[in-house]
Structures are given as structure tokens and as C-alpha cells.
Write an enzyme that holds these catalytic residues in place. Structure first.
Site, PDB file in Angstrom:
ATOM      1  N   PRO A  81      16.749 -25.428  -8.502  1.00 58.30           N
ATOM      2  CA  PRO A  81      17.409 -26.401  -9.384  1.00 58.30           C
ATOM      3  C   PRO A  81      18.456 -25.725 -10.263  1.00 58.30           C
ATOM      4  O   PRO A  81      18.197 -24.691 -10.879  1.00 58.30           O
ATOM      5  CB  PRO A  81      16.246 -26.947 -10.215  1.00 58.30           C
ATOM      6  CG  PRO A  81      15.041 -26.732  -9.369  1.00 58.30           C
ATOM      7  CD  PRO A  81      15.291 -25.450  -8.637  1.00 58.30           C
ATOM      8  N   GLU A  82      19.660 -26.294 -10.281  1.00 56.90           N
ATOM      9  CA  GLU A  82      20.740 -25.749 -11.089  1.00 56.90           C
ATOM     10  C   GLU A  82      21.002 -26.681 -12.275  1.00 56.90           C
ATOM     11  O   GLU A  82      20.249 -27.625 -12.522  1.00 56.90           O
ATOM     12  CB  GLU A  82      21.994 -25.576 -10.218  1.00 56.90           C
ATOM     13  CG  GLU A  82      21.821 -24.608  -9.062  1.00 56.90           C
ATOM     14  CD  GLU A  82      21.673 -23.147  -9.496  1.00 56.90           C
ATOM     15  OE1 GLU A  82      21.848 -22.858 -10.697  1.00 56.90           O
ATOM     16  OE2 GLU A  82      21.385 -22.307  -8.627  1.00 56.90           O
ATOM     17  N   HIS A  95      -0.316 -28.471  -7.143  1.00 55.36           N
ATOM     18  CA  HIS A  95       0.691 -27.714  -7.891  1.00 55.36           C
ATOM     19  C   HIS A  95       1.114 -28.391  -9.192  1.00 55.36           C
ATOM     20  O   HIS A  95       2.131 -27.996  -9.780  1.00 55.36           O
ATOM     21  CB  HIS A  95       1.923 -27.406  -7.039  1.00 55.36           C
ATOM     22  CG  HIS A  95       1.612 -26.777  -5.715  1.00 55.36           C
ATOM     23  ND1 HIS A  95       0.911 -25.597  -5.604  1.00 55.36           N
ATOM     24  CD2 HIS A  95       1.895 -27.183  -4.448  1.00 55.36           C
ATOM     25  CE1 HIS A  95       0.780 -25.283  -4.311  1.00 55.36           C
ATOM     26  NE2 HIS A  95       1.365 -26.229  -3.602  1.00 55.36           N
ATOM     27  N   ARG A 148       5.876 -22.799  -6.248  1.00 54.03           N
ATOM     28  CA  ARG A 148       6.060 -21.341  -6.195  1.00 54.03           C
ATOM     29  C   ARG A 148       5.702 -20.645  -7.512  1.00 54.03           C
ATOM     30  O   ARG A 148       5.658 -19.423  -7.586  1.00 54.03           O
ATOM     31  CB  ARG A 148       7.507 -21.009  -5.803  1.00 54.03           C
ATOM     32  CG  ARG A 148       7.904 -21.616  -4.465  1.00 54.03           C
ATOM     33  CD  ARG A 148       9.290 -21.164  -4.048  1.00 54.03           C
ATOM     34  NE  ARG A 148       9.803 -21.970  -2.952  1.00 54.03           N
ATOM     35  CZ  ARG A 148      11.009 -21.797  -2.402  1.00 54.03           C
ATOM     36  NH1 ARG A 148      11.796 -20.844  -2.849  1.00 54.03           N
ATOM     37  NH2 ARG A 148      11.403 -22.568  -1.414  1.00 54.03           N
ATOM     38  N   ARG A 193      38.554  -6.806 -15.072  1.00 50.85           N
ATOM     39  CA  ARG A 193      37.402  -6.559 -14.211  1.00 50.85           C
ATOM     40  C   ARG A 193      37.746  -6.765 -12.745  1.00 50.85           C
ATOM     41  O   ARG A 193      38.523  -7.650 -12.368  1.00 50.85           O
ATOM     42  CB  ARG A 193      36.242  -7.479 -14.617  1.00 50.85           C
ATOM     43  CG  ARG A 193      35.763  -7.226 -16.031  1.00 50.85           C
ATOM     44  CD  ARG A 193      34.809  -8.288 -16.516  1.00 50.85           C
ATOM     45  NE  ARG A 193      33.541  -8.260 -15.791  1.00 50.85           N
ATOM     46  CZ  ARG A 193      32.505  -9.024 -16.110  1.00 50.85           C
ATOM     47  NH1 ARG A 193      32.601  -9.876 -17.121  1.00 50.85           N
ATOM     48  NH2 ARG A 193      31.386  -8.944 -15.429  1.00 50.85           N
TER      49      ARG A 193
END
Length: 271
Positions: A2-3, A91, A110, A152
Site C-alpha cells: 500500500p502506497e 490475520h 505478512r 546529485r
């Protein structure tokens, strides 16, 4: 994983059921997440939730004693608002039962997510103190990116995925934003002009806002709080489309690896 859009979608899903509500009970069914759930969470009964918001990919719950819960979905976590008598799913590791007759459950197969508690100032918490600006805030723009890039040599995609530079721009959304900005993901960050960074900042905002409106992106495990998948995947231009024709120019989408992550771009549209 998930973002930011998935976490924002989760926040908007749970907020109406939790905001200003009193905690009736706390149930820790498995404390062994990424970090152990601290025992202090068992003492939250009777406190109310004064505010819910998101910082990067963390969900923050401010409580009436000014302490905070810090929650993260990890790799595969999701939150559901249910009736307390609903049968637990496999879960379901953590539950907040509210006096309004609803419960918030964290399901995390997880167990890479987290539920933490702190009574210290939230801004100085070690998980939050060094984070960059929110991408949808006024403080994030092309000038900020140009300054962060400096001289950079790091790839620009890695730059915008650095949470110290800007938070929440995950792999999918970085690839899509770079496509819309016309910038190759492997271009050196320090060699990109301010004008192009201004375009990139705008496309990052655009992609994230569209993903939030669509309810996030389903690739493997993400589900919204109502159990439905996110639908932004249907709108992807380059991510996951290696060897397919670009929807804009027809050239073949290329897949390279940057920072150990798959990176997709169109050689015709991105330079």
C-alpha cells in the site's frame, strides 16, 4: 505494498466511524507485528479519538489525553470497520472497539505493519521526524525538487522515491509521474532543469490525486476498507506494461531496474 493513495483511501474510509468516538475496548490478538504492539494500548479504554490524519504512509490517531496511535499497513495490511460481533478473519491482529457500536480491525497476513503508541510530541517521533514534505502540500514544488537534487548523480526516480525528499511517492506512482512529465527514470537528478522539475512536481500531484479518487491501485493485496479493490491500475500508462505499445506514441515500453525496483518508461515520450 500500500502506497500513499491506498493509505489516504483507508483514512477516508475509517474516519467517519472513528472521529470523536470513545474507545470501549482494545483487543490485541497478535502483538508480533513489525514491532511488538506495546502493552500501553490496553490502557486506552475510555479515551476518545480527537483527530485522524495521515503522515506519509502512517495513519495517526490523536487521543483525548494527547497521546497518539501510529499505524502502518506494511506490505499487505488492510483496515476494516465492522460490527464487534463479526467473526474474526484470519490475520485480524488488532481491534479498537468504539462505543458507537463499530470496531476497527487491522488485518495483516505478512505482519509487516505496525501499531505503536507514544505520549511524546508526534512530530519528533523517530518514524516521522526526518520525513520530507507531503507531495500534495503547497510546500512541495519544482523548486524544492531542484534544491534537493543539487548536483546529485542519483537517478531522478530514486530521488523522488526518497522519503527524506518527498513522502509517499512509491514505485508505481513515480513511474507514472515521470511518464507524464516526459522524463526518463534513470536521468541523473542533478542534470535536470528547474522547468522540468516544475512539470514533474505537478505530475506527481496529478497522479496521486487521480489514484486517490480511484481508490488506490490493486496489484496484489490492497483492498479498501469496504473490501473492494482500488481501480487506478486500469489507468496505468507504463507501470507493468513492459514490451507493450505506448498508449501515447506507440513505441515499446522498456523495463529497467533502478534501486532494485522495476522501472518502466517509454523511449519515445521520455527523454
Amino acid at each position: 505494498m500500500p502506497e500513499l493513495p491506498e493509505v489516504e483511501t483507508t483514512l477516508r474510509g475509517i474516519e467517519p466511524w472513528l472521529d470523536q468516538q470513545v474507545i470501549d475496548s482494545v483487543n490485541v490478538r497478535n502483538a508480533s507485528l513489525r514491532w511488538p504492539i506495546p502493552p500501553e494500548v490496553n490502557d486506552l479504554t475510555g479515551l476518545s479519538i480527537k483527530r485522524l490524519w495521515r503522515r506519509a504512509k502512517y495513519l495517526l490517531l490523536e487521543l483525548s489525553d494527547q497521546s497518539h496511535l501510529i499505524m502502518h499497513l506494511g506490505m499487505s495490511g488492510m483496515m476494516r470497520v465492522v460490527r464487534p460481533d463479526e467473526v474474526y478473519q484470519k490475520h485480524d491482529h488488532f481491534e479498537l472497539v468504539m462505543e458507537n457500536g463499530y470496531a476497527l480491525r487491522l488485518n495483516d497476513p505478512r505482519r509487516f505493519g505496525c501499531v505503536l503508541w507514544t505520549d511524546e510530541p508526534i512530530e519528533s517521533h523517530q518514524l516521522l521526524a526526518s520525513l520530507g514534505p507531503e507531495p500534495l502540500s503547497a510546500g512541495f514544488d519544482g523548486q524544492w525538487l531542484k534544491q534537493a537534487a543539487g548536483k546529485r548523480t542519483v537517478a531522478v526516480k530514486n530521488l523522488i522515491m526518497n522519503n527524506h525528499v518527498v513522502v509517499g511517492v512509491g514505485n508505481i506512482y513515480a513511474s507514472e509521474a515521470l511518464f507524464l512529465a516526459g522524463i526518463r527514470p534513470d536521468r541523473q537528478a542533478g542534470r535536470i532543469a528547474l522547468q522540468r522539475y516544475q512539470k514533474l512536481a505537478a505530475t506527481i500531484k496529478q497522479v496521486l490525486e487521480l489514484a486517490i479518487q480511484a481508490g488506490g491501485t490493486t496489484l496484489r493485496d490492497f483492498r479498501r476498507t469496504d473490501g473492494q479493490p482500488g481501480y487506478f491500475k486500469q489507468q496505468l500508462n507504463v507501470y507493468g506494461r513492459a514490451d507493450q505499445s505506448c498508449l501515447q506514441c506507440g513505441k515499446t515500453i522498456i523495463n529497467i531496474t533502478l534501486g532494485q525496483r522495476a522501472s518502466y518508461y517509454c523511449p519515445g515520450c521520455q527523454t
